[in-house]
Design an enzyme around this catalytic site. Structure first.
Site, PDB file in Angstrom:
ATOM      1  N   THR A 181      65.442 -40.386  -1.936  1.00 42.54           N
ATOM      2  CA  THR A 181      65.131 -41.787  -1.638  1.00 42.54           C
ATOM      3  C   THR A 181      65.116 -42.029  -0.129  1.00 42.54           C
ATOM      4  OG1 THR A 181      66.122 -42.456  -3.726  1.00 42.54           O
ATOM      5  CG2 THR A 181      65.888 -44.173  -2.063  1.00 42.54           C
ATOM      6  N   GLN A 203      59.908 -33.784  -7.403  1.00 42.59           N
ATOM      7  CA  GLN A 203      59.875 -33.071  -8.695  1.00 42.59           C
ATOM      8  C   GLN A 203      59.041 -31.803  -8.632  1.00 42.59           C
ATOM      9  OE1 GLN A 203      61.727 -33.649 -11.255  1.00 42.59           O
ATOM     10  NE2 GLN A 203      62.468 -35.715 -10.847  1.00 42.59           N
ATOM     11  N   SER A 217      64.542 -33.393  -2.716  1.00 46.37           N
ATOM     12  CA  SER A 217      65.908 -33.819  -3.049  1.00 46.37           C
ATOM     13  C   SER A 217      66.706 -32.625  -3.570  1.00 46.37           C
ATOM     14  CB  SER A 217      65.834 -34.907  -4.126  1.00 46.37           C
ATOM     15  OG  SER A 217      67.129 -35.171  -4.625  1.00 46.37           O
ATOM     16  N   CYS A 266      66.561 -49.649 -21.860  1.00 40.73           N
ATOM     17  CA  CYS A 266      67.833 -49.783 -21.152  1.00 40.73           C
ATOM     18  C   CYS A 266      68.331 -48.474 -20.546  1.00 40.73           C
ATOM     19  CB  CYS A 266      68.896 -50.334 -22.080  1.00 40.73           C
ATOM     20  SG  CYS A 266      68.335 -51.812 -22.893  1.00 40.73           S
TER      21      CYS A 266
END
Ligand code: PLP
Length: 388
Positions: A72, A178, A198, A324
Site C-alpha cells: 500500500t 500479486q 509486498s 462481509c
C-alpha cells in the site's frame, strides 16, 4: 489440527529459509544500519545484499529499489510521486479493478481536483491496450495499472501497455504485488517507471514492501525525515524484514518456473474437480491468462459467506469476494466490473495456492465442497431448482 490454507493472495507463510535468515537481527545483530560503528555498519552491508536480491528478481539495479512498509505504501508513494514529477498535468488513468491501495488513492486525488479515468475491463476481466492508448491525453500525468488482479488472477498485458504509455511521454506505474514471484518480470525489457511489491505475498514477513523506481526519474519522498534509503524513504530500516525479503526473493527466483507448473496443475485439478462435482459452478475471469495459483469460482444460488463458514469448520481457509469477509457490505468491485451475474456474485470463492499447497489439500477441498454446496442449496429458498 491440520489447516488447509488456500488464501495465499491474502497473505503467505514466511518461508523457513527467510525466517532463519531474519532471526539473528532480533538478537545478536540489532545494530542501527545508520550508526558509524562497525556493529551497526555491518547491518548496512546486509541490507545492501538484500537489495541486490530483490533487484535481481525483476532485473533492476539495486539503487532502483526502495524499501517501504508494505504494498500500500509503495502504491501510494508511486502515485503521489508520479503526480509531483509531472506538475501542471492533472489527469490519472487507472482501471476499475485495482486494489483499494490504488483505487482509493486515485479517488482521493479525484477529490483534490485531478481528472481520473477508471478504465473498464471486459467480462473476462481483460483490459484492452487500445483503451489505454485512447485515454491518454496531453494532460495525463501518469497511468497506474496492476500487473495481475488479486481476486481473479487475470494478468494484464503490461509489456504492451507500458510501451504505449511511454510512447506518449507519460509515466507508468504498475502494482505488481500479486504478480511478482508468480510470473517473470523484467524491468529492463518493459519500460515501467515504478513498480510495487509486498513482502507478505511472497513468503517474506508482513510490514515490508518495495518500490522500484527507474534510475533517472525525479523522486519526491513520501516519508520525510532522516537520510535512509538515499533520502528517498526516511525512517530506521525494518532490518529483519528486509533480510527476510531478500531471502524470499532469492528463493522465488530459483523456484519460479518449477513452482508455476506445480501450482497450475494443482489449481487446474481443483477447478476441474469442482466443475464436475458441483452443478452451476463457474470460473470467474480469463482462465487462459491467469496467475497459476489463483482460482475465483462462483457457486450459483449459494452465499459465499456460508460456504466460507462451512469450509472454516473443516479448517479450510479461502476467501470470498462477496460481502462481509472482505470488510465491506458490497459485492466485490472486481466481480461487479466483470459483470458476474447476480445469482453467482454472492457465491464467489477465491482459492489461492502457494508452494506449500499439497495434493492432499486439494483432495480435501474436492471432498468437502460438493457436500457443502449441496447442504447449502438444500436449505436455500431457491433450492436446487432456482428460477433463472
Ligand atoms: N496491491 C494488491 C494487488 C494487493 O493484492 C495488495 C494486498 O492484498 C496490496 C496492493 C496491498 O499490499 P499490502 O497488504 O502489503 O499493503
Amino acid at each position: 489440527m491440520k489447516v488447509v490454507y488456500l488464501d495465499n493472495n491474502a497473505t503467505t507463510r514466511v518461508a523457513d529459509e527467510a525466517l532463519e535468515a531474519m532471526l539473528p537481527y532480533f538478537s545478536t545483530l540489532y545494530g542501527n544500519p545508520s550508526s558509524m560503528h562497525t556493529f551497526g555498519g555491518q547491518i548496512h552491508r546486509k541490507i545492501e545484499a538484500a537489495r541486490e536480491e530483490v533487484a535481481s528478481l525483476i532485473n533492476a539495479e539495486p539503487e532502483e529499489i526502495i524499501f517501504t512498509s508494505c504494498g500500500t505504501e509503495s502504491d501510494n508513494t508511486a502515485i503521489m510521486n508520479g503526480l509531483e514529477a509531472m506538475p501542471g498535468k492533472r489527469h490519472i488513468i487507472t482501471t476499475s479493478v485495482e486494489h483499494p491501495a490504488v483505487l482509493n488513492f486515485c479517488r482521493r486525488m479525484a477529490d483534490k481536483g485531478y481528472k481520473t479515468t477508471f478504465l473498464p475491463v471486459d467480462k473476462l476481466g481483460r483490459l484492452k491496450p487500445a483503451d489505454v492508448e485512447a485515454a491518454v491525453t496531453d494532460n495525463t500525468a501518469m497511468v497506474t495499472i496492476m500487473y495481475a488482479n488479486n481476486e481473479t488472477g487475470v494478468i494484464f498485458p503490461i509489456e504492451e501497455i507500458a510501451e504505449i504509455v511511454k510512447s506518449k511521454g507519460t509515466l507508468f506505474h504498475t502494482d505488481a504485488v500479486q504478480a511478482v514471484c508468480k510470473i517473470p518480470i523484467d524491468v529492463k525489457k518493459t519500460p515501467i517507471d515504478m513498480l510495487s511489491i509486498s513482502g507478505h505475498k511472497i513468503h517474506a514477513p508482513k510490514g515490508i514492501g518495495v518500490l522500484y523506481i527507474r534510475k533517472g526519474m525525479r523522486f519526491t519522498p513520501y516519508m520525510i525525515g532522516g537520510h535512509q534509503e538515499r533520502g528517498r524513504r526516511a525512517g530506521t530500516e525494518n532490518v529483519a524484514s528486509i533480510i527476510g525479503f531478500g531471502k524470499a526473493c532469492r528463493l522465488a527466483g530459483t523456484l519460479l518456473h518449477k513452482e508455476n507448473s506445480k501450482l497450475r496443475a494443482l489449481r487446474d485439478r481443483l477447478e476441474e474437480g469442482l466443475l464436475r462435482s458441483c452443478p452451476d459452478a463457474r470460473i470467474n475471469g480469463d482462465s487462459a491468462n491467469r496467475l497459476p495459483n489463483t482460482s475465483n469460482m462462483s457457486f450459483e444460488y449459494v452465499d459465499g459467506e456460508a460456504i466460507l463458514l462451512k469450509l472454516n469448520e473443516d479448517n479450510i481457509c479461502a476467501s470470498s469476494g462477496s460481502a462481509c469477509a472482505s470488510g465491506s457490505p458490497e459485492p466485490s468491485h472486481v466481480l461487479k466490473a466483470i459483470e458476474v451475474p447476480y445469482t453467482a456474485i454472492n457465491g464467489s470463492i477465491r482459492f489461492s495456492l502457494s508452494r506449500y499447497t499439497t495434493d492432499e489439500d486439494i483432495d480435501m477441498v474436492l471432498e468437502r465442497m460438493p457436500v457443502i454446496i449441496k447442504e447449502l442449496r438444500d436449505i436455500s429458498p431457491f433450492g436446487r431448482n432456482p428460477v433463472k
